[in-house]
Design a protein around this motif. Structure first.
Motif, short mmCIF file in Angstrom:
data_model
loop_
_atom_site.label_atom_id
_atom_site.label_comp_id
_atom_site.label_asym_id
_atom_site.label_seq_id
_atom_site.Cartn_x
_atom_site.Cartn_y
_atom_site.Cartn_z
N GLY A 8 13.13 -7.57 -6.98
CA GLY A 8 13.16 -6.12 -7.11
C GLY A 8 13.49 -5.35 -5.85
N GLY A 9 13.63 -6.04 -4.73
CA GLY A 9 13.97 -5.33 -3.50
C GLY A 9 15.41 -4.84 -3.52
N GLY A 10 15.74 -4.05 -2.50
CA GLY A 10 17.10 -3.53 -2.41
C GLY A 10 17.20 -2.39 -1.44
N LEU A 11 18.34 -1.72 -1.49
CA LEU A 11 18.61 -0.56 -0.65
C LEU A 11 18.41 0.71 -1.47
CD1 LEU A 11 19.75 0.80 1.93
CD2 LEU A 11 22.04 0.42 0.95
N GLY A 15 13.13 8.99 -0.48
CA GLY A 15 12.70 9.71 -1.67
C GLY A 15 12.90 8.94 -2.96
N GLY A 16 13.59 7.83 -2.88
CA GLY A 16 13.87 7.03 -4.06
C GLY A 16 12.72 6.11 -4.45
N SER A 17 12.96 5.28 -5.47
CA SER A 17 11.93 4.40 -6.01
C SER A 17 12.46 2.99 -6.20
CB SER A 17 11.44 4.91 -7.37
OG SER A 17 10.86 6.19 -7.27
N LEU A 18 11.57 2.05 -6.10
CA LEU A 18 11.83 0.65 -6.43
C LEU A 18 10.59 0.07 -7.09
CD1 LEU A 18 13.58 -0.80 -3.22
CD2 LEU A 18 14.64 -0.50 -5.46
N ARG A 19 10.79 -0.94 -7.91
CA ARG A 19 9.66 -1.67 -8.46
C ARG A 19 9.81 -3.15 -8.11
NH1 ARG A 19 7.42 -2.76 -14.60
NH2 ARG A 19 9.22 -4.16 -14.67
N LEU A 20 8.84 -3.66 -7.38
CA LEU A 20 8.81 -5.07 -7.02
C LEU A 20 7.99 -5.84 -8.05
CD1 LEU A 20 8.15 -4.86 -3.17
CD2 LEU A 20 10.32 -4.73 -4.40
N SER A 21 8.40 -7.08 -8.28
CA SER A 21 7.66 -7.97 -9.17
C SER A 21 7.28 -9.23 -8.42
CB SER A 21 8.53 -8.35 -10.38
OG SER A 21 8.87 -7.22 -11.14
N CYS A 22 6.14 -9.77 -8.79
CA CYS A 22 5.66 -11.03 -8.22
C CYS A 22 5.21 -11.90 -9.39
CB CYS A 22 4.52 -10.79 -7.26
SG CYS A 22 3.73 -12.29 -6.62
N ALA A 23 5.98 -12.95 -9.66
CA ALA A 23 5.67 -13.85 -10.78
C ALA A 23 5.00 -15.10 -10.24
CB ALA A 23 6.95 -14.20 -11.52
N ALA A 24 3.85 -15.42 -10.82
CA ALA A 24 3.09 -16.60 -10.39
C ALA A 24 3.22 -17.71 -11.41
CB ALA A 24 1.61 -16.23 -10.22
N VAL A 118 13.28 -4.75 1.38
CA VAL A 118 13.35 -3.35 0.96
C VAL A 118 13.89 -2.56 2.14
CG1 VAL A 118 12.03 -1.31 0.31
CG2 VAL A 118 11.50 -3.53 -0.73
N THR A 119 14.98 -1.85 1.91
CA THR A 119 15.58 -1.02 2.95
C THR A 119 15.70 0.40 2.44
OG1 THR A 119 16.86 -2.91 3.79
CG2 THR A 119 17.57 -0.71 4.47
N VAL A 120 15.10 1.32 3.19
CA VAL A 120 15.14 2.74 2.84
C VAL A 120 15.98 3.46 3.89
CG1 VAL A 120 13.81 4.79 2.28
CG2 VAL A 120 12.83 2.52 1.86
N SER A 121 17.15 3.89 3.47
CA SER A 121 18.08 4.48 4.42
C SER A 121 19.08 5.36 3.68
CB SER A 121 18.82 3.39 5.19
OG SER A 121 19.82 3.94 6.02
#
Length: 122
Positions: A8-11, A15-24, A118-121
């Motif tokens: 779920g990471g990215g650029l 002010g934007g949004s991201l959703r990260l997931s962690c699958a076990a 995760v990059t916020v730019s």
């Protein structure tokens, strides 16, 4: 042995949004906590958020009110919804697992994922 996979990471712009997931997967106990940590270039790994099986949660002061952690026990997956992102949120984000309770200390966690950038730019 527990395996964790983040996604779920990215650029994203400030002010934007991201959703990260962690699958076990693997030999997870019935009662475990998942923590999210992040590591920016040249800095140590810091605790961001954590959730227990009973939905007790922890947030670092720097993300309170902007990040929300949740889990789907049926899917063995934990999510980190990140809103109102700031450039200072830029880091590699890792999830990690430990039995029962949350902690902010990296050495309390036994298994770690590979991390997602995760990059916020602008």
């Amino acid at each position: 042995q527990v395996q964790l996979v983040e996604s779920g990471g990215g650029l994203v712009q400030p002010g934007g949004s991201l959703r990260l997931s962690c699958a076990a997967s693997g030999s997870t106990s019935e009662d475990y906590a998942i923590g999210w940590f992040r590591q920016a270039p040249g800095k140590g790994r810091e605790g961001v958020s954590c959730i227990t099986r009973r939905d007790n949660t922890y947030y670092a002061d720097s993300v309170k009110g902007r990040f929300t952690i949740s889990r789907d026990n049926a899917k063995n997956t934990v999510y980190l919804q990140m809103n109102s992102l700031k450039p200072e949120d830029t880091a590699v984000y890792y999830c990690a697992v430990r039995n029962y309770y949350c902690s902010t200390r990296t050495h309390d966690f036994g298994s770690w994922g590979q991390g997602t950038q995760v990059t916020v730019s602008s």
